[in-house]
Design an enzyme around this catalytic site. Structure first.
Site, PDB file in Angstrom:
ATOM      1  N   ASP A   1       0.822  -1.218   0.000  1.00  0.00           N
ATOM      2  CA  ASP A   1       0.000   0.000   0.000  1.00  0.00           C
ATOM      3  C   ASP A   1       0.853   1.265   0.000  1.00  0.00           C
ATOM      4  OD1 ASP A   1       0.852  -0.558   2.683  1.00  0.00           O
ATOM      5  OD2 ASP A   1      -0.655   0.836   3.434  1.00  0.00           O
TER       6      ASP A   1
ATOM      7  N   GLU B   1       0.260  -1.405   5.560  1.00  0.00           N
ATOM      8  CA  GLU B   1       1.326  -1.011   6.486  1.00  0.00           C
ATOM      9  C   GLU B   1       1.187   0.451   6.867  1.00  0.00           C
ATOM     10  OE1 GLU B   1       5.203   0.486   7.907  1.00  0.00           O
ATOM     11  OE2 GLU B   1       4.055   1.176   6.189  1.00  0.00           O
TER      12      GLU B   1
END
Ligand SMILES: [Zn+2]
Length: 421
Positions: A90, A183
């Site tokens: 991400d 994350e």
């Protein structure tokens, strides 16, 4: 192992992968409780799984929660302890990661870079650029973030695997790889398939400038402040109304400015409001609290709670609730119990032609929580600068050096890590 003859090959491969991965929109969403927080992260997960299978890596899968897992079996006859490598899929929700259109500046000449959309990346403000004169530098076009955090890490791991597949003479033990979602919103290991992992040690490729390695991170708490005002028509509000918006403003104004991210560096921690929403009747503030020293984190959380109580006393019709929760802990204590891990990593960085610089991370990684879960996980540089914004940039040579560091690491891990570590 001399990789000089492969520099051009490694550079081309990691650059090409990076440019491909950053175009995939993978912004995570801190308001969604599910894992992954955004379905679009599957787009990159499936792309990587496909590429891994194409390069002949066995045991590749994408879990229902968007974790890509892959195993590269040990070279024949090698019985080294397994090693886990991680990077995250991400990108930060702070700025759009949609329609990323990376710009490539070949043979960078040291002048300011006109990114586009009226934005300029100027070495007068970001002098690190001058270290990469003559190199290829990749930037944004000014309209989005770049996503070098952490697609550089993803590309570097992929390139290393590709190289190992093509060069069986580079012997290594079992290598496990996990690409994680979410994350950036602090939930990268929430649904990690722990039972799948056989490695006792791991490394994230999620750091900054080349040469930096990190075994120490912030201890991190998140604080939620809920403010309930007292609502009455503003025309007849005297001595009655408690305006939640105004109260949120007072709460924020009472947080020491000297302990903000913009006023601190090095080993100093901070308070940082990250979101405010609300209206006349009700408001919410979200803050993060960070420090390397747990006592300082505790002090700040206590202050935020007291601040709520103090305002409640000053505005008796209000209700202020302050809730704090731990996000991750400084991983230093755990990692330092296994000194060989950092020793081997330092050797790998040196073998890649860099002087290792041990830095405390002013943030956290998936490794922070993995370390808490019992798998010590230091962080390795991925090479980029100015993460999470439109000024993000990365030199291609730093990505190549990160890939080389991984290759040296797996080689040294085989030779130097005790079997029963
Ligand atoms: Zn990252």
């Amino acid at each position: 192992m001399d990789l000089t003859q492969y520099h051009a090959l490694l550079t081309d491969d990691v650059q090409e992968r990076f440019l491909r991965y950053v175009r995939v929109h993978t912004t995570s969403d801190r308001h969604c409780e599910e894992t992954p927080s955004t379905k679009r992260q599957f787009d990159l997960a499936h792309l990587l799984a496909r590429e891994l299978k194409e390069m002949g890596v066995s045991q590749v899968s994408v879990t229902d929660h968007c974790y890509v897992t892959a195993r590269l079996p040990a070279s024949p006859g090698v019985t080294a302890p397994p090693l886990l490598l991680l990077a995250h899929l991400d990108t930060a929700p702070d700025l759009s990661g949609e329609g990323v259109s990376p710009r490539l500046w070949e043979s960078y000449d040291g002048s300011p870079l006109e990114l586009g959309h009226g934005y300029r990346l100027d070495p007068a403000e970001y002098p690190d650029l001058l270290d990469y004169i003559g190199d290829t530098v990749i930037t944004t076009d000014g309209s989005t973030l770049l996503g070098a955090d952490d697609k550089a890490g993803v590309a570097e791991i992929m390139s290393a695997l590709r190289f190992l597949q093509d060069h069986p003479e580079v012997e290594h033990g079992l290598i496990e790889v996990i690409f994680t979602p979410d994350e950036e919103i602090g939930r990268g290991v929430d649904k990690i398939p722990l039972e799948w992992i056989t490695a006792q040690f791991a490394f994230t490729l999620d750091g900054g400038r080349q040469g930096s390695i990190e075994a120490e991170c912030f201890s991190a708490w998140q604080v939620q402040v809920e403010i309930e005002g007292y609502v009455i028509h503003p025309g007849s509000a005297k001595n009655k109304l408690v305006n939640a918006v105004a109260l949120a403003g007072r709460y924020l104004a009472a947080i020491p400015q000297a302990e903000s991210p913009e006023a601190t560096e090095g080993r100093d921690g901070f308070y940082c409001p990250v979101e405010v929403r609300g209206d006349y009747g009700r408001a919410e503030i979200e803050l993060i609290v960070r420090d390397f020293d747990q006592a300082q984190v505790d002090r700040r959380v206590a202050y935020l709670k007291e601040l709520g109580k103090t305002l409640e006393l000053a505005y008796p019709r209000s209700r202020i609730e302050v809730r704090a929760r731990q996000q991750y802990l400084n991983m230093y204590d755990t990692i330092s119990r296994h000194p060989f891990v950092m020793d081997v990593l330092e050797k790998a960085v040196r073998a890649a032609g860099l002087e290792p610089v041990l830095e405390p991370i002013r943030g956290g990684t998936d490794g922070s929580r993995l370390t808490e879960m019992g798998i010590p996980t230091p962080n390795i540089f991925a090479g980029g600068f100015n993460f999470h914004g439109r000024y993000e940039w990365i030199p291609v040579s730093a990505m190549r050096r990160a890939t080389e560091t991984i290759l040296h690491l797996v080689r040294l891990w085989k030779d130097e890590v005790p079997e029963k570590s």
